[in-house]
Scaffold this active site. Sequence first.
Site, PDB file in Angstrom:
ATOM      1  N   LYS B  58     -32.096  15.902   9.479  1.00 54.16           N
ATOM      2  CA  LYS B  58     -31.170  15.547  10.562  1.00 54.16           C
ATOM      3  C   LYS B  58     -31.720  14.900  11.668  1.00 54.16           C
ATOM      4  O   LYS B  58     -32.887  14.915  11.889  1.00 54.16           O
ATOM      5  CB  LYS B  58     -30.546  16.859  11.043  1.00 54.16           C
ATOM      6  CG  LYS B  58     -29.327  16.789  12.042  1.00 54.16           C
ATOM      7  CD  LYS B  58     -28.996  18.200  12.166  1.00 54.16           C
ATOM      8  CE  LYS B  58     -27.579  18.282  13.012  1.00 54.16           C
ATOM      9  NZ  LYS B  58     -27.205  19.673  13.448  1.00 54.16           N
ATOM     10  N   SER B 133     -22.610  20.413  12.651  1.00 51.51           N
ATOM     11  CA  SER B 133     -22.823  19.307  12.795  1.00 51.51           C
ATOM     12  C   SER B 133     -23.839  18.381  11.920  1.00 51.51           C
ATOM     13  O   SER B 133     -23.932  17.202  12.148  1.00 51.51           O
ATOM     14  CB  SER B 133     -23.415  19.106  14.372  1.00 51.51           C
ATOM     15  OG  SER B 133     -24.668  20.136  14.308  1.00 51.51           O
ATOM     16  N   SER B 157     -23.945  25.158  12.361  1.00 49.59           N
ATOM     17  CA  SER B 157     -24.199  23.722  11.831  1.00 49.59           C
ATOM     18  C   SER B 157     -24.913  23.366  10.698  1.00 49.59           C
ATOM     19  O   SER B 157     -25.122  22.422  10.181  1.00 49.59           O
ATOM     20  CB  SER B 157     -24.806  22.947  12.891  1.00 49.59           C
ATOM     21  OG  SER B 157     -23.977  23.030  14.032  1.00 49.59           O
TER      22      SER B 157
END
Lengths: 97, 456
Positions: B58, B133, B157
């Site tokens: 990420k 996210s 997330s």
Amino acid sequence: MIDISEIEKLFLLSKISIGRDELVSYSATLDDMLEYMENLKRIKADNEEMVSVLSLNEFCLNSRNEYDHLGDFGLKCSKQYLDGFIRADKVFDHDER
Amino acid sequence: MKNLFREYKEGMLRMERELGCFFSVDELGAENAFYQSEFRRCNQQVRSSVDGMVIALKDMILCKGLPVCAGSRILEGYIAPYDATVVSRLKSSGAIIMGKLNQDEFAMGSSGENNPYKVSRNPWGLERVAGGSSSGSAAAVAADIIKGSLGTDTGGSVRQPASFCGIVGFKPSYGRVSRYGIISYASSLDQIGVFSSNVKDVARILENIAGYDEKDLTSINIEVPRYSSMLGREVKGIKVGILLNFLPDELDEETKRFFDIVVLKLKQNHVELVSITIPYIESSISVYYILATAEASSNLARYDGLRYGQIYKTDFNLEQVYKKTRSAFLGEEVKRRILLGNYVLSSKHYDNYYLKAQSIRRKIRDEFEKAFEKVDVIICPTTPTKAYKIGDKLHRPLEMYLGDIFTVPVNLIGLPGISVPIGCKDFPIGLQIIGKYFDEAMVLNLAHWVQEVRKE
């Protein structure tokens, strides 16, 4: 209902400028969110347990008590940070600057 | 062998055009790592259980020499000057790091839509969100572009996008994995999480990244077990808690149905089911959004255009540089959360919001501790609904926040939690398993069992 001037002040503290229309829109959303969070105010502190906060020392087995400036991307902290998960200087004189 | 990697890369880039999972791809670095791994394999010098595994990160995680922007224009063009600890460990273990994955800006979002660049799409339906996210991290694994990925989990997330995309997403205990080199959102809640299509691979990745790091004050100095060799143990006799006051009316019918199937399977396998209640758990969302935004308002104060990333060039004074940079380059959701964070920290409101939230956080923690005296793990659905259509909730932030209701308490207290897929009618549904502090082995083992049973 949160005052537009209070939102303006908060944006100034955050070093962000926005236009009047945006202010109104943020104010409306913030109102919704704060209304939702009102449920916390209804929880009464009727004993000592409700008064004490969860400190990082209790949270982490390895926490140190002394000042420790790490200097890397995301982990600068001070003793107050360890105790309150947030920079205390920002909390206490935040809106008096 | 030369063609194998190139064929893989071409296939990957073809799918990427549909899904939008990646921010940046490190083609040269990954190809070199691939050849080195193959060389080690041919010479029986395999370094670890993830040697040769294709993984991506990420874009909150620093990987030296690669761009990192946390999904935000304010960090556009910034190149990471060092590796996060998890990245150093993965590289030493021989993993192949493919690139950086798409996400909500500064990890603030639950759909992947809070992003000025592109929205990652759910491989199960391109008109649907991948969740957030860590949207790109989940979508890329679900599409089988990569074998595993790392995300960050502050309020769900990792677990929520895993549920939306039908894969496994695991958030370890707070302090289990070093946060050094992770862009901070809310420092007392952030934790690195792992995605893969199966629990065994999640365990393999975790055992290679977990452990004490002297550069992270909050990482815990206890031994890291070999999680992958602890799977497949008997579940008979373990005690599983079901939260009675934690199944909201908005729960999807199909989610409820698949959850009930899992409960039945547990009963049939002589697992003891215990009903538990945690009275303050309904306040979790409010507590979370007060504390997370308060911490975020502090953590994001450093993005002023002077130290790194973008700057709004102006002839005006320093104050104007700060304001113009932050106004131009931060997104709407980020501004909203900074605003809320400053509000709850201001002297007039500090007692009513921030202090109150911290004390209720303690109460929730105490109640979970009491519950864990009676049970080994707690189960619940990961999300109240399945993946929704892109654009459905974008302008209704409060509704989006309420979707985090099952995941947020786990972050507030720092417990380990996993989402494992339990069914799919049109779109996948995930089961969340929550364990005691540092009892990742129990959580992984039960998740592995659930995955095996669902295959039957």
